[in-house]
Scaffold this motif. Structure first.
Motif, PDB file in Angstrom:
ATOM      1  N   UNK A 162     110.664 -24.211  33.012  1.00  0.00           N
ATOM      2  CA  UNK A 162     111.508 -25.238  32.374  1.00  0.00           C
ATOM      3  C   UNK A 162     112.832 -25.440  33.111  1.00  0.00           C
ATOM      4  N   UNK A 163     113.554 -24.335  33.348  1.00  0.00           N
ATOM      5  CA  UNK A 163     114.878 -24.401  33.990  1.00  0.00           C
ATOM      6  C   UNK A 163     114.963 -23.352  35.095  1.00  0.00           C
ATOM      7  N   UNK A 164     114.532 -23.667  36.309  1.00  0.00           N
ATOM      8  CA  UNK A 164     114.499 -22.677  37.399  1.00  0.00           C
ATOM      9  C   UNK A 164     115.871 -22.074  37.714  1.00  0.00           C
ATOM     10  N   UNK A 165     116.926 -22.891  37.699  1.00  0.00           N
ATOM     11  CA  UNK A 165     118.277 -22.394  38.032  1.00  0.00           C
ATOM     12  C   UNK A 165     118.728 -21.337  37.029  1.00  0.00           C
ATOM     13  N   UNK A 166     118.494 -21.614  35.746  1.00  0.00           N
ATOM     14  CA  UNK A 166     118.862 -20.657  34.683  1.00  0.00           C
ATOM     15  C   UNK A 166     118.011 -19.394  34.817  1.00  0.00           C
TER      16      UNK A 166
END
Length: 203
Positions: A176-180
């Motif tokens: 869903x949110x690779x950076x996070x």
């Protein structure tokens, strides 16, 4: 209840493994590097442990050093994936704490009875408070192994739970949110380093 992996109880492996990991002494004049490093570590640890103790207390060196190395190995091995840490169980902590605590109390009463009983009543206590203070100090003396055992269990269990929760969160967030997810993984790595330190300190 010990977790079971491939039909094998993990508690049995965790308790047996530290003894398998130690290198056997060599028949040669000089030791290999691993054995020399281990001997140096054990000697340094024993010196630090018994520095404030008089010569009479040095007979406890073998028991305390072997217990420390056993606990530190169990705690460190518990950080590996698919392993089980026996020291997160209250029964093992209390099983080790109670006999050692009882031994120190009995030996203290036998060798220095006045000094041991003096701990139950602080100096300069007002006369009306003496009976209450003696009862409170006696209860605190008897509750010590339980309090320390619970604290050790809680510290190790909390660390393991945090690692599991953050690892699950980073795995779920990856799609869903690779950076996070990468940020959470960095936090997980730092927490793992902290847990290694906690495992050594708690031992």
């Amino acid at each position: 209840m010990s977790p079971i992996f491939l039909g094998i109880p993990l508690a049995a492996i965790a308790i047996a493994l530290p003894w398998i990991l130690f290198p056997t002494p060599t028949t040669r004049w000089t030791n290999n590097r691993l054995l020399s490093l281990q001997n140096w570590f054990i000697n340094r640890f024993t010196q630090q442990l018994l520095l404030p103790v008089n010569m009479e207390g040095h007979k406890w060196a073998a028991l305390l050093t072997s217990l420390m190395i056993f606990l530190i190995t169990l705690n460190m091995l518990g950080l590996l994936p698919y392993t089980f840490t026996p020291t997160t169980q209250l029964s093992i902590n209390l099983g080790l704490a109670t006999p050692l605590w009882l031994a120190t109390v009995i030996i203290g009463m036998r060798n220095q009875p006045t000094h041991a009983l003096g701990h139950l009543l602080p100096e300069g206590t007002p006369a009306p408070l003496i009976p209450v203070l003696i009862i409170i100090e006696t209860i605190s003396l008897f509750i010590r192994p339980l309090a320390l055992g619970v604290r050790l269990t809680a510290n190790l269990t909390a660390g393991h739970l945090l690692i599991q929760l953050i690892a699950t969160a980073s795995f779920v967030l990856l799609s869903m949110m690779p950076a996070v997810a990468i940020t959470v993984t960095v936090v997980l790595f730092l927490l793992t380093l902290l847990e290694v330190a906690v495992a050594m300190i708690q031992a």
